[in-house]
Design an enzyme around this catalytic site. Structure first.
Site, PDB file in Angstrom:
ATOM      1  N   GLN A 188     115.625  42.339 115.100  1.00 58.71           N
ATOM      2  CA  GLN A 188     115.693  40.947 115.550  1.00 58.71           C
ATOM      3  C   GLN A 188     116.973  40.736 116.351  1.00 58.71           C
ATOM      4  O   GLN A 188     117.194  39.666 116.914  1.00 58.71           O
ATOM      5  CB  GLN A 188     115.698  40.006 114.341  1.00 58.71           C
ATOM      6  N   ASN A 189     117.831  41.745 116.365  1.00 61.23           N
ATOM      7  CA  ASN A 189     119.125  41.593 117.042  1.00 61.23           C
ATOM      8  C   ASN A 189     118.975  41.741 118.548  1.00 61.23           C
ATOM      9  O   ASN A 189     118.131  42.500 119.027  1.00 61.23           O
ATOM     10  CB  ASN A 189     120.123  42.618 116.509  1.00 61.23           C
ATOM     11  N   VAL A 190     119.821  41.011 119.250  1.00 62.73           N
ATOM     12  CA  VAL A 190     119.735  40.996 120.714  1.00 62.73           C
ATOM     13  C   VAL A 190     120.950  41.703 121.330  1.00 62.73           C
ATOM     14  O   VAL A 190     121.214  41.568 122.511  1.00 62.73           O
ATOM     15  CB  VAL A 190     119.653  39.526 121.223  1.00 62.73           C
ATOM     16  N   ASP A 191     121.678  42.480 120.473  1.00 66.34           N
ATOM     17  CA  ASP A 191     122.969  43.023 120.906  1.00 66.34           C
ATOM     18  C   ASP A 191     122.905  44.435 121.486  1.00 66.34           C
ATOM     19  O   ASP A 191     123.928  44.941 121.984  1.00 66.34           O
ATOM     20  CB  ASP A 191     123.970  42.975 119.731  1.00 66.34           C
ATOM     21  N   HIS A 200     113.261  40.048 119.388  1.00 70.66           N
ATOM     22  CA  HIS A 200     113.796  38.767 119.877  1.00 70.66           C
ATOM     23  C   HIS A 200     114.478  38.930 121.236  1.00 70.66           C
ATOM     24  O   HIS A 200     115.319  38.104 121.608  1.00 70.66           O
ATOM     25  CB  HIS A 200     114.769  38.153 118.852  1.00 70.66           C
ATOM     26  N   GLY A 206     119.774  43.690 106.272  1.00 67.37           N
ATOM     27  CA  GLY A 206     120.652  42.660 106.827  1.00 67.37           C
ATOM     28  C   GLY A 206     119.948  41.524 107.527  1.00 67.37           C
ATOM     29  O   GLY A 206     120.433  41.023 108.541  1.00 67.37           O
ATOM     30  N   THR A 207     118.811  41.090 106.952  1.00 68.46           N
ATOM     31  CA  THR A 207     118.176  39.884 107.503  1.00 68.46           C
ATOM     32  C   THR A 207     117.895  38.902 106.378  1.00 68.46           C
ATOM     33  O   THR A 207     117.529  39.299 105.280  1.00 68.46           O
ATOM     34  CB  THR A 207     116.881  40.196 108.296  1.00 68.46           C
ATOM     35  N   ASN A 264     120.728  44.490 101.535  1.00 68.28           N
ATOM     36  CA  ASN A 264     121.366  43.240 101.963  1.00 68.28           C
ATOM     37  C   ASN A 264     122.571  42.973 101.071  1.00 68.28           C
ATOM     38  O   ASN A 264     122.553  43.281  99.893  1.00 68.28           O
ATOM     39  CB  ASN A 264     120.368  42.075 101.864  1.00 68.28           C
TER      40      ASN A 264
HETATM   41  C1  BJW Z   1     124.525  41.734 105.453  1.00 68.83           C
HETATM   42  C2  BJW Z   1     125.805  42.067 105.866  1.00 68.83           C
HETATM   43  C3  BJW Z   1     126.183  43.404 105.745  1.00 68.83           C
HETATM   44  C4  BJW Z   1     125.515  39.952 106.234  1.00 68.83           C
HETATM   45  N1  BJW Z   1     125.343  44.294 105.241  1.00 68.83           N
HETATM   46  N2  BJW Z   1     123.708  42.616 104.937  1.00 68.83           N
HETATM   47  C5  BJW Z   1     105.903  30.114 110.105  1.00 68.83           C
HETATM   48  C6  BJW Z   1     106.399  29.234 109.166  1.00 68.83           C
HETATM   49  C7  BJW Z   1     107.397  28.329 109.510  1.00 68.83           C
HETATM   50  C8  BJW Z   1     107.935  28.279 110.802  1.00 68.83           C
HETATM   51  C9  BJW Z   1     107.443  29.158 111.723  1.00 68.83           C
HETATM   52  C10 BJW Z   1     106.428  30.048 111.381  1.00 68.83           C
HETATM   53  N3  BJW Z   1     106.149  30.786 112.490  1.00 68.83           N
HETATM   54  C11 BJW Z   1     106.968  30.390 113.487  1.00 68.83           C
HETATM   55  C12 BJW Z   1     107.749  29.394 113.056  1.00 68.83           C
HETATM   56  C13 BJW Z   1     108.799  28.696 113.849  1.00 68.83           C
HETATM   57  C14 BJW Z   1     110.076  29.512 113.998  1.00 68.83           C
HETATM   58  C15 BJW Z   1     110.673  29.796 112.620  1.00 68.83           C
HETATM   59  O1  BJW Z   1     110.583  30.873 112.076  1.00 68.83           O
HETATM   60  N4  BJW Z   1     111.342  28.825 112.068  1.00 68.83           N
HETATM   61  C16 BJW Z   1     111.994  29.038 110.756  1.00 68.83           C
HETATM   62  C17 BJW Z   1     113.479  28.767 110.904  1.00 68.83           C
HETATM   63  C18 BJW Z   1     111.301  28.210 109.731  1.00 68.83           C
HETATM   64  N5  BJW Z   1     109.826  30.761 114.709  1.00 68.83           N
HETATM   65  C19 BJW Z   1     109.753  30.787 116.010  1.00 68.83           C
HETATM   66  O2  BJW Z   1     109.848  29.783 116.690  1.00 68.83           O
HETATM   67  C20 BJW Z   1     109.502  32.138 116.661  1.00 68.83           C
HETATM   68  N6  BJW Z   1     108.443  32.009 117.597  1.00 68.83           N
HETATM   69  C21 BJW Z   1     107.148  32.010 117.220  1.00 68.83           C
HETATM   70  O3  BJW Z   1     106.803  32.268 116.093  1.00 68.83           O
HETATM   71  O4  BJW Z   1     106.269  31.682 118.242  1.00 68.83           O
HETATM   72  C22 BJW Z   1     104.967  31.211 117.871  1.00 68.83           C
HETATM   73  C23 BJW Z   1     105.127  29.830 117.216  1.00 68.83           C
HETATM   74  C24 BJW Z   1     105.950  28.887 117.799  1.00 68.83           C
HETATM   75  C25 BJW Z   1     106.131  27.646 117.187  1.00 68.83           C
HETATM   76  C26 BJW Z   1     105.488  27.364 115.987  1.00 68.83           C
HETATM   77  C27 BJW Z   1     104.680  28.329 115.404  1.00 68.83           C
HETATM   78  C28 BJW Z   1     104.487  29.577 116.026  1.00 68.83           C
HETATM   79  C29 BJW Z   1     110.714  32.556 117.468  1.00 68.83           C
HETATM   80  C30 BJW Z   1     111.902  32.845 116.611  1.00 68.83           C
HETATM   81  C31 BJW Z   1     113.101  33.152 117.497  1.00 68.83           C
HETATM   82  C32 BJW Z   1     114.376  33.327 116.696  1.00 68.83           C
HETATM   83  N7  BJW Z   1     115.478  33.304 117.580  1.00 68.83           N
HETATM   84  C33 BJW Z   1     116.816  33.522 117.047  1.00 68.83           C
HETATM   85  C34 BJW Z   1     117.816  33.286 118.179  1.00 68.83           C
HETATM   86  C35 BJW Z   1     117.746  34.411 119.204  1.00 68.83           C
HETATM   87  C36 BJW Z   1     118.684  34.165 120.328  1.00 68.83           C
HETATM   88  C37 BJW Z   1     120.121  34.240 119.916  1.00 68.83           C
HETATM   89  O5  BJW Z   1     120.600  35.319 119.554  1.00 68.83           O
HETATM   90  O6  BJW Z   1     120.782  33.208 119.979  1.00 68.83           O
HETATM   91  O7  BJW Z   1     116.906  34.859 116.531  1.00 68.83           O
HETATM   92  S1  BJW Z   1     117.204  32.516 115.636  1.00 68.83           S
HETATM   93  C38 BJW Z   1     118.191  33.716 114.837  1.00 68.83           C
HETATM   94  O8  BJW Z   1     117.566  34.021 113.559  1.00 68.83           O
HETATM   95  C39 BJW Z   1     118.074  34.994 115.690  1.00 68.83           C
HETATM   96  C40 BJW Z   1     117.855  36.052 114.641  1.00 68.83           C
HETATM   97  O9  BJW Z   1     117.233  37.195 115.204  1.00 68.83           O
HETATM   98  C41 BJW Z   1     117.013  35.354 113.604  1.00 68.83           C
HETATM   99  C42 BJW Z   1     117.046  35.966 112.242  1.00 68.83           C
HETATM  100  O10 BJW Z   1     118.318  35.913 111.694  1.00 68.83           O
HETATM  101  P1  BJW Z   1     118.885  37.118 110.828  1.00 68.83           P
HETATM  102  O11 BJW Z   1     118.987  38.324 111.671  1.00 68.83           O
HETATM  103  O12 BJW Z   1     118.077  37.246 109.603  1.00 68.83           O
HETATM  104  O13 BJW Z   1     120.379  36.615 110.540  1.00 68.83           O
HETATM  105  P2  BJW Z   1     120.925  35.658 109.373  1.00 68.83           P
HETATM  106  O14 BJW Z   1     122.257  35.206 109.771  1.00 68.83           O
HETATM  107  O15 BJW Z   1     119.936  34.635 109.020  1.00 68.83           O
HETATM  108  O16 BJW Z   1     121.025  36.631 108.097  1.00 68.83           O
HETATM  109  C43 BJW Z   1     121.950  37.702 108.028  1.00 68.83           C
HETATM  110  C44 BJW Z   1     121.694  38.454 106.743  1.00 68.83           C
HETATM  111  O17 BJW Z   1     122.544  39.579 106.707  1.00 68.83           O
HETATM  112  C45 BJW Z   1     122.009  37.630 105.479  1.00 68.83           C
HETATM  113  O18 BJW Z   1     120.924  37.780 104.554  1.00 68.83           O
HETATM  114  C46 BJW Z   1     123.289  38.281 104.906  1.00 68.83           C
HETATM  115  O19 BJW Z   1     123.302  38.288 103.484  1.00 68.83           O
HETATM  116  C47 BJW Z   1     123.157  39.692 105.428  1.00 68.83           C
HETATM  117  N8  BJW Z   1     124.418  40.404 105.648  1.00 68.83           N
HETATM  118  N9  BJW Z   1     126.476  40.943 106.301  1.00 68.83           N
HETATM  119  C48 BJW Z   1     124.143  43.866 104.798  1.00 68.83           C
HETATM  120  N10 BJW Z   1     127.464  43.824 106.111  1.00 68.83           N
END
Ligand code: BJW
Length: 250
Positions: free
Chosen positions: A106-109, A124, A192-193, A218
């Site tokens: 999911q990372n964009v880096d 992503h 890490g998600t 995680n």
């Molecule tokens: C460590 C650590 C270490 C820390 N070692 N661990 C179904 C149900 C409800 C809603 C939806 C659904 N389907 C779609 C949706 C809508 C929406 C969504 O999911 N909303 C939710 C928030 C509820 N999804 C979308 O809109 C997606 N599109 C889609 O589904 O299209 C069709 C559709 C549209 C509309 C409605 C329905 C269907 C697109 C999602 C795009 C996400 N974009 C982002 C931004 C990208 C650009 C940018 O970089 O700015 O992507 S959001 C952000 O979150 C980014 C990430 O990839 C993503 C996930 O985050 P991630 O990677 O999990 O990071 P964190 O910070 O949350 O967690 C870090 C973890 O690491 C933690 O657990 C720590 O504990 C851990 N950690 N250090 C190990 N050293």
């Protein structure tokens, strides 16, 4: 934890198809903030609605372009860490033995690719590839920093980052590759998600339905933790190299 690492290594040694889903946590040890960390995560300082939606870009292209350009510069100044490198080594070890290995990130880096991983699906998108709002033309060669915010594209559109914002569909080819890999996989590791963002948050359960052994690595508990067969708590930069050492042990 030792026992969980041993069990995970045993599954990996027998696996024919391995899928690793990664999130911001794997890049945290490279100095890239996660999204949802209460103290340092991006969303603790910024409102996602103001930055990570197509509406935000329409409303305030200057702010959004500037934020993503700053992040682009930051990731290019960061290096892959031991966690990224361990996954690249695991891929090379397992594929040499005939297994298939794919990282769904999911990372964009771009750090998995820079660490040497070959089969990486950026679900992503990428911060390093921008595209025009008009024709969809893409570039990885834009000046850094951008000369203006927003920066006009030659086709009369504006350059926007090639990432997937909330409400946008994931790239079709990426979703197809992810689904195909998940249907086949016999080991699925989530690293890490937070498991909050869909559709990726649904993939561990899909892998389980396909019969895969599922593992979560995680630092913290996530809403998905209870569904994994094994949960290993700690930092990806320490646990992944330890896991790979065990896989490589004769
Ligand atoms: C460590 C650590 C270490 C820390 N070692 N661990 C179904 C149900 C409800 C809603 C939806 C659904 N389907 C779609 C949706 C809508 C929406 C969504 O999911 N909303 C939710 C928030 C509820 N999804 C979308 O809109 C997606 N599109 C889609 O589904 O299209 C069709 C559709 C549209 C509309 C409605 C329905 C269907 C697109 C999602 C795009 C996400 N974009 C982002 C931004 C990208 C650009 C940018 O970089 O700015 O992507 S959001 C952000 O979150 C980014 C990430 O990839 C993503 C996930 O985050 P991630 O990677 O999990 O990071 P964190 O910070 O949350 O967690 C870090 C973890 O690491 C933690 O657990 C720590 O504990 C851990 N950690 N250090 C190990 N050293």
């Amino acid at each position: 934890m030792e026992q969980s690492l041993e069990q995970s290594a045993a599954w990996l040694k027998d696996a024919r198809h391995v899928v690793v889903l990664t999130g911001a946590g794997i890049s945290a040890e490279s100095g890239i903030p996660t999204f949802r960390d209460a103290m340092e995560g991006y969303w603790s300082k910024y409102d996602p609605e103001e930055l990570a939606t197509p509406e935000a870009f329409e409303r305030n292209p200057e702010l959004v372009s500037r934020w993503y350009d700053e992040r682009r510069q930051k990731v290019l100044g960061c290096e892959p860490n031991a966690g990224h490198r361990a996954l690249a080594e695991l891929e090379s070890y397992l594929t040499a033995r005939g297994a298939e290995f794919v990282i769904l990130t999911q990372n964009v880096d771009g750090l998995h690719v820079r660490a040497g991983s070959q089969n990486v699906v950026e679900v992503h998108g990428s911060l390093l590839r921008w595209r025009s709002t008009r024709s969809g033309m893409e570039s990885t060669e834009l000046p850094m920093p951008l000369p203006s915010h927003p920066y006009p594209a030659p086709d009369g559109g504006l350059w926007r980052p090639g990432v997937v914002w909330f409400g946008e569909n994931l790239p079709e080819e990426a979703v197809e590759r992810a689904h195909a890999a998940i249907l086949q996989c016999d080991v699925f590791i989530s690293v890490g998600t937070s498991g909050l963002v869909y559709p990726a948050a649904g993939w561990p359960a899909a892998a389980k339905r396909s019969g895969a052994a599922t593992i979560e690595i995680n630092r913290d508990v996530t809403p998905l933790s209870p569904m994994f067969d094994l949960v290993i708590r700690g930092s990806a930069g320490q646990l992944l190299p330890a896991l790979v050492r065990k896989v490589e042990q004769p």
